[in-house]
Design an enzyme around this catalytic site. Sequence first.
Site, PDB file in Angstrom:
ATOM      1  N   HIS A   1       0.832  -1.213   0.000  1.00 64.27           N
ATOM      2  CA  HIS A   1       0.000   0.000   0.000  1.00 64.27           C
ATOM      3  C   HIS A   1       0.867   1.264   0.000  1.00 64.27           C
ATOM      4  CE1 HIS A   1       1.175   0.712   4.123  1.00 64.27           C
ATOM      5  NE2 HIS A   1       1.019  -0.598   4.314  1.00 64.27           N
TER       6      HIS A   1
ATOM      7  N   GLU B   1      -2.675  -6.887   7.722  1.00 64.50           N
ATOM      8  CA  GLU B   1      -1.350  -6.792   8.334  1.00 64.50           C
ATOM      9  C   GLU B   1      -1.359  -7.523   9.684  1.00 64.50           C
ATOM     10  OE1 GLU B   1       1.577  -6.805   8.197  1.00 64.50           O
ATOM     11  OE2 GLU B   1       2.407  -4.772   8.003  1.00 64.50           O
TER      12      GLU B   1
END
Length: 1075
Positions: free
Chosen positions: A473, A546
């Site tokens: 990202h 994550e």
Amino acid sequence: MRYINIINLFRQLNFWVTIPYMKEIPKAYNPKAVENKIYQLWENSGYFDPDELPGKRTKHFSISLPPPNVTGKLHIGHSAMLAYQDIMIRFHRMQGDRTLWLPGMDHAAIATQNIVERELKKEGQTRHDLGREKFLARIDDFVAKSKDTIKMQLKAMGASLDWSREQFTLSPELTKTVRIAFKKMYDDGLIYRGDRVVNWCPHCQSTLADDEVEYKEEQGKLYYLKYGPVAIATTRPETKLGDTGLAVNPQDRRYQKLLGKELEIDLAGHKIKVKVFADKAVDMQFGTGAIGVTPAHSLQDYQWAQKYNLGIIKVIDEQGKMTSFAGKYSGLDVLTARKKFVENLTKAGLIEKAEDYNNNLSICYRCGTPVEPLPSKQWFVNVNKKTSRGKSLKQLASEAVKSGQIKMIPDKFTKTYFQWMDNLRDWCISRQIWYGHQIPVWYKNSSGLGAQSPRQEEVIVPKHITELVLMRHGITDWNKENKVQGITNVPLDELSIDEIKKMIPRLKRERFDLIITSPLMRAKQTAEIINEELKIPLAINDLLKERNYGEFEGRNNAELRKEYPDYFEDKINFDIPGNQEESYQKLAKRVKTFLKKVSQEYSDKKILVICHHSVIRTFRMIIDHWDAKKLTAYSPKFNELVNYKILDGDYKMAELRQDPDTLDTWFSSGLWTFSTLGWPEKTKDLKEFHPTSVMETGYDILFFWVARMIIMSTYLIGERPFDNVYLHGLIRTKEGKKMSKSDPETAIDPLDMINQFGSDALRLSLVIGTSAGNDVRIYKEKIEGYRNFVNKLWNISRFILSTVKNPAYSKTAPRAKTLSDQWILGELEKTTELVTKKITRFEFSQAGEQLRHFTWDELADWYLEIAKIEGGKDKILLWILKRILILWHPFIPFVTEEIWQIAFGEKAAAIYELPLLMIEPWPKPQKTEAAASKRFSSLQNVINSFRNFRAEYNIPPTTLISVSAKKNILIKKEEKIINKLARVKFTDVKKGIHLTYGQFDFIIPLGELIDVKKEKKRSELELEIKKKYYESLKKKLSNKQFVEKAPKEIVQREREKQIELEEIIKKLKKKITTL
RNA sequence: GGUCGCAUAGCUCAGUUGGUUAGAGCGUUGCAUUCACAUUGCAAAGGCCCCUGGUUCGAGUCCAGGUGCGACCACCA
């Protein structure tokens, strides 16, 4: 919606064309002003797409455009190909067929890579400096530009291609098709990896196909050297270090005793062992009649080695240097080694003599370096092995033509085809270049060296591949502030958004099928920004989250580092008591589940995976088998993409290496007719349009391409790829030279010609006066001539539209009032019938020629002139105009459409609701009577006679000639026409000179007009010719055999001629006596 | 070396079951041009259809041989 668009467009186009027409239509046709506009009109209509065509259409007609190479721009040869194909396509579309012309381009592996490598060279770089990925990206840029140029050119030629079905041989879809084809053939045992002597270019570091080798005459030496008990002749002594055989002719008595023996031979200290064998390919006359055989470095010798079981010793390597098997010559380049070896042989007294010899040296077609035949590992297609269809590829492909399923035009190429098929050897499909379809084969436990890999490996040819590209990202504020960021949702930083946008072009090139993203805000946001452009399916998957850092979330990394130094070791099992933190081990479980799911759900897809720092690390840990140490050293950045291919769901990729070679470009183009229609899916398109109706291409690629398509299609889908093959000739210059891009003096740029003369003129120049399989000469003056014709058609229309008072569009033929009406309408029907027949038979030139004859010689030169005299022909004139526009449209689409729009656009729309000429129904020819045609040609004869007379006596057209004539019905009826067109006045003169022209007899009053002597001489000459002809007829008719055996109609015709001649001769005689 | 093809007007080429006195375009020559078109019109000249033989009532067209030219395939120590 679409319909309204067209109406608006054509209204815009000719809003000014209201009555009166005359003032508004330009005097000369200006193609530049209309062509783009017209193409746009067609494209907007959607009718290039068969699904959008109006009416019920049951018959199918399809052509796959031979995909042009994406190597730059099109040449005039492409224009020819497009012209023929567009004629067929437009003709069938107008005939009411469901018509598809499918466009596309070919990646042309070697050719394209060469161009880009040449560009690089100018910048002082090689592909190796850039590396595979960057180099391929560079080629992609080049290809994108080429594609645009080519597309523009295709449109400029007027090609009515269905752009909604456009294809590219290296697109992800066709890449998949190629893999499926490869897999099927591999599983069927048709594709194998083998040691073969191939043509190797030491400079390009690649194999060359047989047809990529060129030959050059070179002055060399032929050495005669003592070779044990015999002597041999060779041009390449250094290869003799690798000899394992000695070949002689079975008929040769000199060597009978040696046959079958094994000799040990000392070549100046280098000892070799050779087997002696006999083969009839050996020429007894050449050299000594004995040949040293070097299987490793000669294609012929390699075949002998297979046949007679000889050893193979490689003495030259891929760099063109001698190997360790060459003993003391090891490491030397070929030429130095030759020199040194010859020196040593001479010293040892082994050289008998060395004579001058003209050697036919094989060189690389790209760089001109001498080709070195070398044994190498390559992939092959076995053309002789029995396939699962019960026959070999060779047999399948041969039978498709032999059985008549595929027809070749012209027929002469069938012989060439069989000749080639019969001699076909296994097809080497691997190439050592980067651009192209990488061979879909993976090796286990190997160095992955492909061609040169010496070890035995396990080979994997997967059925399904899931491609993953991992991306991190964009950056958030927490990232910038070095805060621990796990499952907390933090938005992206403003600057980071720009960075992501910069990535988009690169991502676009990858052609993803879908995006899967982690649900966390920063990843989701990244995915959404990207997908604003890509517009592909987007999935969110929790498994990509994550790591959860528990209480650490949001704390400063540097501080934590001090507090928990161990934490940053990224130990797989690291766990802090009391914290909710997720370990790498747990993460790994999640990622594995993801991999499994993804390869099941999205097999054969290419997926962009947007996730996180630790998640990407975990992917690497699993797929690349990284340990903790490597993880610590690695921190993925968002603009680094990590690429994985998962084969058949197996993600343990570390020990797998894909073959670095690529496939021969003809492998993918061999699938062209059906890969582009959706195979292996059983699509509607495939069912409807395959086999394609016609394959239209140059005869120069009959073997390279046409034959390979037949092989692939008959084997893979069990049917022929096309019904007909139309092979056109090559385009040559005015002097007959081959046009080549490298020689701009000879090459005519089609766009340049279109600019000067218009697309229609260029098309005609390539179609008329040419025939299938024969070369065409093309030059400016020729195109200019057809520009003149196009303009003539324009002016014919201009005249008609200015003459008629109320241009009406009618579906039914008007009634003929006069002889000329009957005649022209009859000729129109005859022309329609002929043109239809000729196009159906692929005789485009004759169809065009016939139309030109009708339009110019009959309509313009006769009928329009008569119409001016007789008047009142509005309906007929419009009818003929409508018809010739339809008949001409496949040949010259632009000008015909433009005139159509001006003349009938709105009116046609009112009747058919179709304002475009391109889908106007093709007329069905009506039967006509011969009587009018005969009478009209008599009328023409009369007029021609006077014109002739006038020219001969130099009487200016302004002078009216008075004549008297026995007025037969014809002359009486058509007097007005004769008066005007021949400029004569009928009076009642009794005295004067009798003139006989054909069957007509006139009296012209004596005067200055006529030179009696001259006239007498002329008449006598004419009499002589007629008499001669009469005699030959008489002889023919008095021949019993002829009268008995020849068909009755022919005998009858000859008799009629005889009678006619008798009369003419009588008249001539009478005239001569009166003179 | 093997295979296939080509030879028709000055030039470029049509001429598909063998059947009018062999065609077109360009070029050449002469004449014309307020007219839909000079990007035009009218007219003319120009051909042992490569050679030899054969089949046939009849051959530019089919067959055999020769000459000249070209293309493709293979490649030789």
